[in-house]
Design an enzyme around this catalytic site. Structure first.
Site, short mmCIF file in Angstrom:
data_model
loop_
_atom_site.label_atom_id
_atom_site.label_comp_id
_atom_site.label_asym_id
_atom_site.label_seq_id
_atom_site.Cartn_x
_atom_site.Cartn_y
_atom_site.Cartn_z
N MET A 79 17.27 32.06 52.19
CA MET A 79 17.53 30.89 53.03
C MET A 79 16.63 30.87 54.27
SD MET A 79 21.70 30.98 52.72
CE MET A 79 21.97 29.53 53.74
N HIS A 80 16.62 29.73 54.95
CA HIS A 80 16.05 29.54 56.30
C HIS A 80 14.52 29.43 56.34
CE1 HIS A 80 20.08 30.73 57.27
NE2 HIS A 80 19.86 32.02 57.05
N ASP A 236 20.95 31.71 48.51
CA ASP A 236 21.40 32.89 47.78
C ASP A 236 22.80 33.34 48.17
OD1 ASP A 236 20.69 33.84 50.31
OD2 ASP A 236 19.20 35.27 49.56
#
Length: 484
Positions: A79-80, A236
């Site tokens: 992520m991110h 995830d």
């Protein structure tokens, strides 16, 4: 059959499943670069080449008829990360990852601009999130910022290469600081405060919705039907939760991958920004989760094994023989820490080394430090973490009995190693794909996996004393790590 494609930090994984039951798996390693202090980057083209390789490998043993039975590919990923594309869809620069800490000054500015951001976005500004990265780019790489036409999360870049459109899901959108968690839509206020054009952001589809069909040339390359659906999937954390049925109230999981997570799912949005507990939209509609996210999960074990020149398994066996009284303390913050400190500046280190200290004792200290992070996570949740049923443990670190027992002892959580623990997010992505094509139902996604082994807490007094000393060590070193 369905495929779950998971873009992790250390590898890309493809899991071939039959209505959510794993049949085969393929992996390709990834590598990160740190071109300057605090930086962590990867090349999106390397992701794509690894994804093509694992898809080809997992399909290679299948007959033509079996390949025609593959109906969907679901996505999962770290992520991110900020994947920046120009108007032609070309990548502008390496992707800045979830553990990139360069944008710490921008977080202060963003918090000042939108004081209520923790309640809107589910967590206060932290440098690993996507919005502060865009502010950093505007200041330090204005030539790249000026060319941005599209922003994608890592897994969604793979989706773009697979189906050709720009889409994400609520759980990955949730980790950007641009998403209004309760309303489940992009926030124009947060975009305006972070040098981000709202039109740069992808459409948001639920994780079991179809983002597009596989590109014809790729279908021919892999021997798949051109009708194969590419399913949006999730970040995830969310797809790992789907893999083990953590989608309803009272369910949860821990994850011990490169990072560490304690996640509790539910049907309500419950922000807790003061403790840096993330309150995020789940990948499924009308579901949210709370999560303590630690930047250093099982990664410190692999790091120290590399430093010691040993394999992790034998080194853990050595560590189990060390008396508790000879174990030093270790801060595992190799890339700073998120929950519960929100501290991008703190770094790792050993304290209490003697000339008799062995690598086994140091490895045991590393194991305990990871476990102590989960003790902090439980404390951050407060009463929400009380009376939980045994939680499944996912990720590479969940294969270690020593690590799971230490986490259980330090945190007070009952844990279990589930059947299929090594698949994790890739399995969750495959299950979302199966839901999209009608091979599974929503109730199927709530089933909990069989427990292969249960770990019950049995902390010793010396361990609990070291936990308090470990917390005091962080407090003592925090001022030294802060920028001056």
């Amino acid at each position: 059959m369905e495929i779950g494609l998971d873009l992790g930090t250390s590898s890309v994984i493809a899991a071939l499943c039959d209505a959510g039951v794993p049949r085969a798996e393929a992996r390709r390693a990834l590598h990160s670069a740190s071109p300057m202090p605090y930086a962590s980057e990867q090349d999106p083209e390397a992701w794509w080449q690894a994804a093509r390789a694992v898809l080809a490998e997992v399909l290679e043993p299948l007959s033509d008829a079996e390949r025609r039975a593959v109906t969907a590919i679901g996505l999962s990923g770290q992520m991110h990360g900020a994947v920046l594309l120009d108007s032609a869809g070309a990548v502008l620069r390496p992707a800045m990852l979830w553990n990139d800490g360069r944008a710490h000054a921008e977080c202060t500015a963003l918090r000042a601009a939108v004081p209520e951001i923790g309640t809107i976005a589910g967590v206060p500004p932290l440098p690993g999130f996507t919005a502060p990265k865009l502010m950093w780019l505007a200041r330090h790489e204005p030539q790249n910022h000026a060319r941005i036409a599209h922003i994608l999360l890592p897994k969604d870049y793979l989706g773009f290469r697979l189906h050709g459109t720009y889409a994400t899901d609520p759980s990955d959108a949730a980790g950007t600081l641009w998403y209004d968690q309760k309303a489940r839509r992009w926030s124009e206020q947060l975009c305006a405060a972070s040098d981000t054009g709202p039109d740069w952001l992808p459409q948001v589809l639920d994780g079991h919705e179809v983002a597009g069909q596989i590109r014809p040339a790729l279908a021919a390359e892999l021997g798949l039907q051109p009708s194969v659906k590419i399913v949006t999937g999730g970040g995830d954390a969310a797809t790992g939760a789907v893999a083990v049925g953590a989608v309803e109230d009272g369910t949860g999981q821990i994850s011990l991958g490169t990072s560490g997570q304690l996640l509790l799912a539910g049907t309500r949005y419950q922000p807790n920004p003061g403790a840096y507990v993330h309150a995020f939209a789940h990948t499924l509609p009308d579901r949210w989760y709370q999560m303590a996210a630690m930047l250093n999960g099982a990664r410190p074990l692999a790091w120290f094994a590399g430093i010691a020149g040993a394999e992790i398994g034998p080194l853990l066996a050595e560590a189990a023989t060390v008396p508790e009284a000879r174990v030093p303390l270790f801060l595992p913050y190799l890339t700073g820490e998120r929950s519960p400190h929100g501290d991008p500046h703190i770094r790792g280190g050993f304290f209490g080394l003697e000339d008799s200290t062995s690598r086994a004792a140091m490895m045991r200290a590393v194991v305990e430090a990871v476990a102590f992070c989960f003790a902090d996570a439980v404390e951050s949740f407060g009463s929400a973490a009380e009376g939980l049923a045994p939680l499944p443990a996912l990720g590479g670190g969940a294969q270690s009995d020593a690590l799971l027992q230490a986490v259980s002892d330090a945190s007070g959580l009952q844990l279990f190693r589930p059947d299929g623990a090594t698949f994790g997010p890739s399995l969750g992505a495959a299950k979302l794909a199966a839901l999209a094509v009608g091979a599974l139902s929503r109730s199927d996604l709530a089933r909990r996996p069989e427990a292969l082994r249960i770990f019950a807490p049995a902390a010793s007094e010396p361990m609990l004393e070291r936990l308090q000393n470990w917390r005091a060590l962080y407090a003592a070193l925090k001022p030294l790590a802060a920028p001056h």
